[in-house]
Design a protein around this motif. Sequence first.
Motif, PDB file in Angstrom:
ATOM      1  N   ILE A 238      14.824 -26.261 -44.140  1.00 14.45           N
ATOM      2  CA  ILE A 238      13.549 -26.862 -44.553  1.00 14.45           C
ATOM      3  C   ILE A 238      13.786 -28.237 -45.174  1.00 14.45           C
ATOM      4  O   ILE A 238      13.038 -29.179 -44.905  1.00 14.45           O
ATOM      5  CB  ILE A 238      12.785 -25.920 -45.510  1.00 14.45           C
ATOM      6  CG1 ILE A 238      12.394 -24.641 -44.756  1.00 14.45           C
ATOM      7  CG2 ILE A 238      11.551 -26.607 -46.087  1.00 14.45           C
ATOM      8  CD1 ILE A 238      11.909 -23.521 -45.646  1.00 14.45           C
ATOM      9  N   ASN A 239      14.820 -28.368 -45.988  1.00 13.55           N
ATOM     10  CA  ASN A 239      15.148 -29.677 -46.560  1.00 13.55           C
ATOM     11  C   ASN A 239      15.452 -30.696 -45.462  1.00 13.55           C
ATOM     12  O   ASN A 239      15.055 -31.855 -45.559  1.00 13.55           O
ATOM     13  CB  ASN A 239      16.337 -29.581 -47.517  1.00 13.55           C
ATOM     14  CG  ASN A 239      15.917 -29.189 -48.916  1.00 13.55           C
ATOM     15  OD1 ASN A 239      14.866 -29.595 -49.395  1.00 13.55           O
ATOM     16  ND2 ASN A 239      16.743 -28.401 -49.575  1.00 13.55           N
ATOM     17  N   GLU A 240      16.152 -30.265 -44.423  1.00 15.37           N
ATOM     18  CA  GLU A 240      16.430 -31.148 -43.290  1.00 15.37           C
ATOM     19  C   GLU A 240      15.134 -31.569 -42.598  1.00 15.37           C
ATOM     20  O   GLU A 240      14.989 -32.730 -42.190  1.00 15.37           O
ATOM     21  CB  GLU A 240      17.359 -30.469 -42.292  1.00 15.37           C
ATOM     22  CG  GLU A 240      18.787 -30.366 -42.767  1.00 15.37           C
ATOM     23  CD  GLU A 240      19.680 -29.649 -41.764  1.00 15.37           C
ATOM     24  OE1 GLU A 240      19.320 -29.566 -40.571  1.00 15.37           O
ATOM     25  OE2 GLU A 240      20.741 -29.173 -42.182  1.00 15.37           O
ATOM     26  N   LEU A 241      14.196 -30.651 -42.469  1.00 17.20           N
ATOM     27  CA  LEU A 241      12.910 -30.981 -41.853  1.00 17.20           C
ATOM     28  C   LEU A 241      12.134 -31.989 -42.695  1.00 17.20           C
ATOM     29  O   LEU A 241      11.493 -32.893 -42.157  1.00 17.20           O
ATOM     30  CB  LEU A 241      12.076 -29.719 -41.631  1.00 17.20           C
ATOM     31  CG  LEU A 241      12.626 -28.696 -40.643  1.00 17.20           C
ATOM     32  CD1 LEU A 241      11.700 -27.489 -40.571  1.00 17.20           C
ATOM     33  CD2 LEU A 241      12.835 -29.307 -39.275  1.00 17.20           C
ATOM     34  N   VAL A 242      12.181 -31.836 -44.003  1.00 15.21           N
ATOM     35  CA  VAL A 242      11.504 -32.776 -44.905  1.00 15.21           C
ATOM     36  C   VAL A 242      12.104 -34.171 -44.721  1.00 15.21           C
ATOM     37  O   VAL A 242      11.383 -35.154 -44.542  1.00 15.21           O
ATOM     38  CB  VAL A 242      11.606 -32.322 -46.384  1.00 15.21           C
ATOM     39  CG1 VAL A 242      11.132 -33.400 -47.332  1.00 15.21           C
ATOM     40  CG2 VAL A 242      10.816 -31.034 -46.585  1.00 15.21           C
ATOM     41  N   GLU A 243      13.415 -34.252 -44.737  1.00 13.41           N
ATOM     42  CA  GLU A 243      14.090 -35.544 -44.588  1.00 13.41           C
ATOM     43  C   GLU A 243      13.828 -36.150 -43.206  1.00 13.41           C
ATOM     44  O   GLU A 243      13.517 -37.335 -43.085  1.00 13.41           O
ATOM     45  CB  GLU A 243      15.591 -35.374 -44.809  1.00 13.41           C
ATOM     46  CG  GLU A 243      16.338 -36.676 -44.784  1.00 13.41           C
ATOM     47  CD  GLU A 243      17.820 -36.508 -45.081  1.00 13.41           C
ATOM     48  OE1 GLU A 243      18.583 -37.390 -44.676  1.00 13.41           O
ATOM     49  OE2 GLU A 243      18.204 -35.508 -45.707  1.00 13.41           O
ATOM     50  N   THR A 244      13.929 -35.341 -42.178  1.00 14.79           N
ATOM     51  CA  THR A 244      13.717 -35.823 -40.816  1.00 14.79           C
ATOM     52  C   THR A 244      12.287 -36.315 -40.620  1.00 14.79           C
ATOM     53  O   THR A 244      12.064 -37.353 -39.989  1.00 14.79           O
ATOM     54  CB  THR A 244      14.035 -34.710 -39.801  1.00 14.79           C
ATOM     55  OG1 THR A 244      15.398 -34.297 -39.978  1.00 14.79           O
ATOM     56  CG2 THR A 244      13.828 -35.177 -38.380  1.00 14.79           C
TER      57      THR A 244
END
Length: 93
Positions: A21-27
């Motif tokens: 989820i953190n990766e999705l936020v950053e992406t």
Amino acid sequence: MTLEEIKDYLRIADNYEDNFINELVETSKIYIDSMVGEAYKADDKAVKLSALLQKKLIIDMYENRSTEIPQNTKQDRIVTSILEKLSNYTEVV
């Protein structure tokens, strides 16, 4: 946008997928800024629109587990219209 805000939005209670989820936020942030620039960040209403778009992008990527778009998929008018609106902002030099 925090991890907890997105987890609430996605209705996720556990911590199992926090890294994803953190990766999705950053992406999603990178995607928006690369598409429209960052000038919109000076306007509070535009920032709210970008947060809505970010949530939309995150939930799409989370549910589909992919960034590929099938050829028979119609263009998302919400995404397109928000990107167009945000791209109208220009940086003052």
